[in-house]
Scaffold this active site. Structure first.
Site, mmCIF file in Angstrom:
data_model
loop_
_atom_site.group_PDB
_atom_site.id
_atom_site.type_symbol
_atom_site.label_atom_id
_atom_site.label_comp_id
_atom_site.label_asym_id
_atom_site.label_seq_id
_atom_site.Cartn_x
_atom_site.Cartn_y
_atom_site.Cartn_z
ATOM 1 N N ALA A 42 -72.203 8.293 -91.848
ATOM 2 C CA ALA A 42 -72.287 6.960 -91.840
ATOM 3 C C ALA A 42 -73.163 6.030 -91.520
ATOM 4 O O ALA A 42 -73.522 4.571 -92.141
ATOM 5 C CB ALA A 42 -71.041 5.938 -91.908
ATOM 6 N N ASN A 43 -74.492 6.931 -91.453
ATOM 7 C CA ASN A 43 -75.493 6.467 -90.767
ATOM 8 C C ASN A 43 -76.719 6.019 -91.949
ATOM 9 O O ASN A 43 -77.753 5.471 -92.593
ATOM 10 C CB ASN A 43 -76.037 6.521 -89.571
ATOM 11 C CG ASN A 43 -77.096 8.676 -89.448
ATOM 12 O OD1 ASN A 43 -76.001 9.020 -89.756
ATOM 13 N ND2 ASN A 43 -77.723 8.415 -90.067
ATOM 14 N N THR A 44 -76.506 6.176 -93.111
ATOM 15 C CA THR A 44 -77.263 6.411 -93.879
ATOM 16 C C THR A 44 -76.654 7.287 -95.290
ATOM 17 O O THR A 44 -75.885 7.928 -95.475
ATOM 18 C CB THR A 44 -78.167 8.063 -93.734
ATOM 19 O OG1 THR A 44 -79.715 8.227 -94.681
ATOM 20 C CG2 THR A 44 -77.960 10.247 -93.613
ATOM 21 N N GLY A 45 -77.350 7.293 -96.680
ATOM 22 C CA GLY A 45 -77.049 7.992 -97.569
ATOM 23 C C GLY A 45 -75.919 7.346 -98.420
ATOM 24 O O GLY A 45 -75.234 6.772 -98.194
ATOM 25 N N ILE A 46 -75.065 8.905 -99.130
ATOM 26 C CA ILE A 46 -73.720 8.421 -99.244
ATOM 27 C C ILE A 46 -72.651 7.812 -98.547
ATOM 28 O O ILE A 46 -72.134 6.365 -98.975
ATOM 29 C CB ILE A 46 -72.730 9.454 -100.026
ATOM 30 C CG1 ILE A 46 -74.784 10.155 -101.180
ATOM 31 C CG2 ILE A 46 -71.679 9.329 -100.448
ATOM 32 C CD1 ILE A 46 -74.215 9.407 -102.279
ATOM 33 N N GLY A 47 -72.793 8.647 -96.471
ATOM 34 C CA GLY A 47 -71.933 7.714 -96.078
ATOM 35 C C GLY A 47 -71.830 5.830 -96.069
ATOM 36 O O GLY A 47 -71.320 5.404 -95.638
ATOM 37 N N TYR B 295 -74.118 27.304 -98.730
ATOM 38 C CA TYR B 295 -73.457 26.467 -98.805
ATOM 39 C C TYR B 295 -72.303 25.556 -99.388
ATOM 40 O O TYR B 295 -71.287 24.703 -99.693
ATOM 41 C CB TYR B 295 -74.685 25.379 -99.416
ATOM 42 C CG TYR B 295 -74.406 23.434 -99.721
ATOM 43 C CD1 TYR B 295 -74.268 22.779 -98.588
ATOM 44 C CD2 TYR B 295 -74.275 23.336 -100.533
ATOM 45 C CE1 TYR B 295 -73.908 21.856 -99.224
ATOM 46 C CE2 TYR B 295 -74.411 22.260 -100.995
ATOM 47 C CZ TYR B 295 -74.171 20.838 -99.925
ATOM 48 O OH TYR B 295 -73.414 19.940 -100.740
#
Length: 305
Positions: A23-28, A178
Site C-alpha cells: 500500500a505504499n505505492t500504485g494501486i495499493g 507472471y
C-alpha cells in the site's frame, strides 16, 4: 449495479478495519487512501516501512482524521509473513477487509527466501499464507471480504502446471510465470469462496486494474516498456482509476462472493469498474483444489475453513 462507479460511491467505512498489502505505492496506495478517507482504520502492510510511513503521511495530509498505521510485510519470506500475521493478530481483534494487492511483474528468474519462483512466491504463495493466518479474524465479521488483485495476464501464456509450479523443468518465461501467478490468484479466490460459502459471512472476491500506470512495468522487456510508454495516454489509466475495481470489490454492497471486477472498456484496459469474466482455466475445480493442496504443503499454512 451503478454503471459509472467511482471513488465517490465507496460507502462510509467508519468502524471497519482494512489491511492492504503493497500500500505504499500504485494501486495499493490509492486503495488505502480512499478507504482511510471514508473512515476505515487502514493498515499499510509493506516491505519498505520507510516508504510506508511516507505513504501514510500523504494519506493523513489529505485526510487529517485518517487512521493509518504501517506494518512490515515481506511476501518473499514466510518468516516475515508469519511475523506480520502475529503482529496484526495481536493488534486487531477483527479485520473487515484483507486486500491482497502487492506483487511483482515480469521479474528475471529468481527465488524467494523459501526457494519459491519469485512471481508465484510473492503474488500467490505469500498472500495465500497471509490470508490463512489472518482469516480467523474475519470469519465472524459481517460484510468481511478477502479481495485479491489479479491481472489480465491471467489469460496471457498462463497455465497452472502442478508438476512444475517453480519452473524447474521448463525454460523460464517471465511472461508465463507472471501469468501463472495471476491465474493462481483467481483460482485461490474461487476455491476460497467455495470453502467460505456455507460457513461464514466472509466472502472472497477478485479484481484487476486493467492497464494502469504503476511501477510494476519496470521489469518488463524493453519492447513492452517502449510500447506502453508510447501509447500510455491512449490505452492505460492512472493508478487512482486502476484502483477502482479493487475498491468496488471491497466495498460495493451488491458484490457477491466469487465475483471478479475490472474496467469495462475495450479489452478491459481502462474504464469504470464492472463485473467481468475470467478465463476457463481459472474456473477449473480440479486445478483449484490441486493448487490449494500444493500451496498448503509449500507454505505450511492450513485454513480454518
Amino acid at each position: 449495479m451503478v454503471d459509472k462507479w467511482t471513488a465517490e460511491d465507496v460507502p462510509d467505512q467508519r468502524g471497519r478495519v482494512a489491511v492492504v498489502t503493497g500500500a505504499n505505492t500504485g494501486i495499493g496506495f490509492e486503495t488505502a487512501k480512499v478507504l482511510a478517507a471514508r473512515g476505515a482504520a487502514v493498515v499499510l502492510a509493506v516491505r519498505d516501512t520507510a516508504k510506508g510511513e511516507r505513504a501514510a503521511g500523504r494519506i493523513t495530509a489529505a485526510a487529517p482524521s485518517a487512521d493509518v498505521t504501517v506494518r512490515h510485510l515481506d511476501l518473499t519470506s514466510l518468516d516475515s509473513v508469519r511475523a506480520a500475521a502475529d503482529q496484526l493478530r495481536a493488534g486487531l481483534p477483527r479485520i473487515d477487509l484483507l486486500i491482497n494487492n502487492a506483487g511483482v511483474m515480469y521479474t528475471p528468474k529468481s527465488t524467494t527466501a523459501d526457494g519459491f519462483e519469485l512471481q508465484l512466491g510473492t503474488n500467490h504463495l505469500g498472500h495465500f499464507a497471509l490470508t490463512g493466518l489472518l482469516l480467523d479474524r474475519m470469519l465472524t465479521v459481517e460484510g468481511s471480504r478477502v479481495v485479491t488483485v489479479s491481472s489480465l495476464a491471467h489469460d496471457l501464456r498462463a497455465a497452472i502446471d502442478l508438476n512444475d509450479l517453480q519452473w524447474e523443468r521448463r525454460s523460464y518465461s517471465r511472461v508465463g510465470a507472471y501469468g501463472q501467478s495471476k491465474l493462481a490468484n483467481l483460482q485461490f479466490t474461487y476455491e476460497l469462496q467455495r470453502r467460505l460459502a456455507e460457513k461464514s459471512p466472509t466472502v472472497a472476491v477478485a479484481a484487476h486494474p486493467g492497464l494502469a500506470s504503476t511501477e510494476l512495468i519496470r521489469n518488463s522487456v524493453f519492447v513492452v516498456r517502449t510500447f506502453v510508454r508510447a501509447f500510455n495516454p491512449l490505452i492505460s489509466q492512472p493508478a487512482d482509476r486502476g484502483a477502482l475495481p479493487t475498491l468496488r470489490a471491497a466495498t460495493d454492497p451488491d458484490v457477491r462472493g466469487g465475483e471478479y471486477y475490472g474496467p469495462r472498456g475495450l479489452r478491459e484496459l481502462r474504464g469504470y469498474p464492472v463485473r467481468v469474466r475470467s478465463n476457463r482455466l481459472s474456473h477449473d475445480e480440479f486445478l483449484q483444489r490441486g493448487l490449494w493442496a500444493a500451496s498448503e504443503e509449500l507454505t505450511g499454512v492450513t485454513f480454518p475453513v
